[in-house]
Design a protein around this motif. Structure first.
Motif, PDB file in Angstrom:
ATOM      1  N   ALA A  16       4.923   9.101 -47.438  1.00  0.00           N
ATOM      2  CA  ALA A  16       5.599   9.580 -46.225  1.00  0.00           C
ATOM      3  C   ALA A  16       6.118   8.405 -45.407  1.00  0.00           C
ATOM      4  O   ALA A  16       7.245   8.449 -44.902  1.00  0.00           O
ATOM      5  CB  ALA A  16       4.656  10.442 -45.404  1.00  0.00           C
ATOM      6  N   ALA A  17       5.327   7.357 -45.291  1.00  0.00           N
ATOM      7  CA  ALA A  17       5.757   6.185 -44.539  1.00  0.00           C
ATOM      8  C   ALA A  17       6.957   5.523 -45.197  1.00  0.00           C
ATOM      9  O   ALA A  17       7.892   5.080 -44.519  1.00  0.00           O
ATOM     10  CB  ALA A  17       4.610   5.191 -44.411  1.00  0.00           C
ATOM     11  N   ARG A  18       6.952   5.483 -46.518  1.00  0.00           N
ATOM     12  CA  ARG A  18       8.067   4.872 -47.260  1.00  0.00           C
ATOM     13  C   ARG A  18       9.348   5.674 -47.057  1.00  0.00           C
ATOM     14  O   ARG A  18      10.407   5.120 -46.774  1.00  0.00           O
ATOM     15  CB  ARG A  18       7.708   4.784 -48.745  1.00  0.00           C
ATOM     16  N   VAL A  19       9.237   6.983 -47.155  1.00  0.00           N
ATOM     17  CA  VAL A  19      10.410   7.841 -46.976  1.00  0.00           C
ATOM     18  C   VAL A  19      10.915   7.740 -45.537  1.00  0.00           C
ATOM     19  O   VAL A  19      12.117   7.648 -45.293  1.00  0.00           O
ATOM     20  CB  VAL A  19      10.096   9.306 -47.367  1.00  0.00           C
ATOM     21  N   GLN A  20       9.992   7.732 -44.567  1.00  0.00           N
ATOM     22  CA  GLN A  20      10.389   7.607 -43.162  1.00  0.00           C
ATOM     23  C   GLN A  20      11.116   6.287 -42.928  1.00  0.00           C
ATOM     24  O   GLN A  20      12.122   6.236 -42.225  1.00  0.00           O
ATOM     25  CB  GLN A  20       9.174   7.721 -42.242  1.00  0.00           C
ATOM     26  N   SER A  21      10.633   5.222 -43.541  1.00  0.00           N
ATOM     27  CA  SER A  21      11.286   3.928 -43.411  1.00  0.00           C
ATOM     28  C   SER A  21      12.697   3.961 -44.002  1.00  0.00           C
ATOM     29  O   SER A  21      13.639   3.400 -43.426  1.00  0.00           O
ATOM     30  CB  SER A  21      10.447   2.862 -44.113  1.00  0.00           C
ATOM     31  N   MET A  22      12.854   4.644 -45.119  1.00  0.00           N
ATOM     32  CA  MET A  22      14.173   4.776 -45.748  1.00  0.00           C
ATOM     33  C   MET A  22      15.123   5.527 -44.822  1.00  0.00           C
ATOM     34  O   MET A  22      16.296   5.151 -44.676  1.00  0.00           O
ATOM     35  CB  MET A  22      14.042   5.489 -47.092  1.00  0.00           C
ATOM     36  N   ILE A  23      14.625   6.583 -44.183  1.00  0.00           N
ATOM     37  CA  ILE A  23      15.445   7.358 -43.254  1.00  0.00           C
ATOM     38  C   ILE A  23      15.879   6.477 -42.087  1.00  0.00           C
ATOM     39  O   ILE A  23      17.055   6.460 -41.696  1.00  0.00           O
ATOM     40  CB  ILE A  23      14.687   8.607 -42.762  1.00  0.00           C
ATOM     41  N   GLU A  24      14.932   5.740 -41.523  1.00  0.00           N
ATOM     42  CA  GLU A  24      15.250   4.870 -40.385  1.00  0.00           C
ATOM     43  C   GLU A  24      16.270   3.798 -40.754  1.00  0.00           C
ATOM     44  O   GLU A  24      17.192   3.513 -39.978  1.00  0.00           O
ATOM     45  CB  GLU A  24      13.973   4.243 -39.838  1.00  0.00           C
ATOM     46  N   ASN A  25      16.130   3.214 -41.934  1.00  0.00           N
ATOM     47  CA  ASN A  25      17.097   2.209 -42.380  1.00  0.00           C
ATOM     48  C   ASN A  25      18.483   2.821 -42.563  1.00  0.00           C
ATOM     49  O   ASN A  25      19.489   2.205 -42.198  1.00  0.00           O
ATOM     50  CB  ASN A  25      16.636   1.565 -43.685  1.00  0.00           C
ATOM     51  N   THR A  26      18.539   4.019 -43.101  1.00  0.00           N
ATOM     52  CA  THR A  26      19.824   4.692 -43.296  1.00  0.00           C
ATOM     53  C   THR A  26      20.458   5.029 -41.957  1.00  0.00           C
ATOM     54  O   THR A  26      21.669   4.861 -41.768  1.00  0.00           O
ATOM     55  CB  THR A  26      19.645   5.947 -44.163  1.00  0.00           C
ATOM     56  N   GLU A  27      19.648   5.485 -41.003  1.00  0.00           N
ATOM     57  CA  GLU A  27      20.176   5.778 -39.660  1.00  0.00           C
ATOM     58  C   GLU A  27      20.721   4.511 -39.001  1.00  0.00           C
ATOM     59  O   GLU A  27      21.762   4.547 -38.337  1.00  0.00           O
ATOM     60  CB  GLU A  27      19.093   6.415 -38.800  1.00  0.00           C
ATOM     61  N   LYS A  28      20.039   3.387 -39.210  1.00  0.00           N
ATOM     62  CA  LYS A  28      20.519   2.109 -38.678  1.00  0.00           C
ATOM     63  C   LYS A  28      21.859   1.745 -39.305  1.00  0.00           C
ATOM     64  O   LYS A  28      22.786   1.298 -38.615  1.00  0.00           O
ATOM     65  CB  LYS A  28      19.483   1.009 -38.958  1.00  0.00           C
ATOM     66  N   ASN A  29      21.991   1.942 -40.611  1.00  0.00           N
ATOM     67  CA  ASN A  29      23.257   1.652 -41.295  1.00  0.00           C
ATOM     68  C   ASN A  29      24.380   2.528 -40.761  1.00  0.00           C
ATOM     69  O   ASN A  29      25.525   2.070 -40.634  1.00  0.00           O
ATOM     70  CB  ASN A  29      23.104   1.845 -42.801  1.00  0.00           C
ATOM     71  N   ILE A  30      24.071   3.777 -40.445  1.00  0.00           N
ATOM     72  CA  ILE A  30      25.082   4.681 -39.872  1.00  0.00           C
ATOM     73  C   ILE A  30      25.559   4.135 -38.527  1.00  0.00           C
ATOM     74  O   ILE A  30      26.766   4.063 -38.267  1.00  0.00           O
ATOM     75  CB  ILE A  30      24.526   6.118 -39.728  1.00  0.00           C
ATOM     76  N   ARG A  31      24.612   3.744 -37.672  1.00  0.00           N
ATOM     77  CA  ARG A  31      24.982   3.209 -36.345  1.00  0.00           C
ATOM     78  C   ARG A  31      25.825   1.952 -36.481  1.00  0.00           C
ATOM     79  O   ARG A  31      26.835   1.786 -35.768  1.00  0.00           O
ATOM     80  CB  ARG A  31      23.731   2.939 -35.514  1.00  0.00           C
TER      81      ARG A  31
END
Length: 80
Positions: A16-31
């Motif tokens: 779960a932590a790994r997937v959450q980190s992936m989501i956060e990194n992707t959101e950062k890339n979007i911004r």
């Protein structure tokens, strides 16, 4: 050579932590891409928009994956 311990890819304790980190990194890339769009030419703007569309789709998939994992874990714990 120093022996380094890395969690196994199928280790569910960090899943779960790994997937959450992936989501956060992707959101950062979007911004970051949205900021770049302000200065992009027409072709680059189109490419960035397409990338962000794919990124948003991937976030939805990852969020569903996290929910599925949480539901599976809850079912597993209910039988203990």
């Amino acid at each position: 050579m120093e022996d380094q311990h890395h969690p196994k890819s199928n280790n569910r304790s960090n899943s779960a932590a790994r997937v959450q980190s992936m989501i956060e990194n992707t959101e950062k890339n979007i911004r970051e891409a949205e900021i770049s769009m302000e200065f992009a030419g027409e072709e680059e703007l189109e490419n960035l928009q397409e990338k962000n569309q794919r990124r948003k789709h991937e976030i939805n998939i990852k969020k569903k994956e996290m929910l599925d994992k949480a539901e599976a874990e809850a079912r597993k714990n209910s039988f203990k």
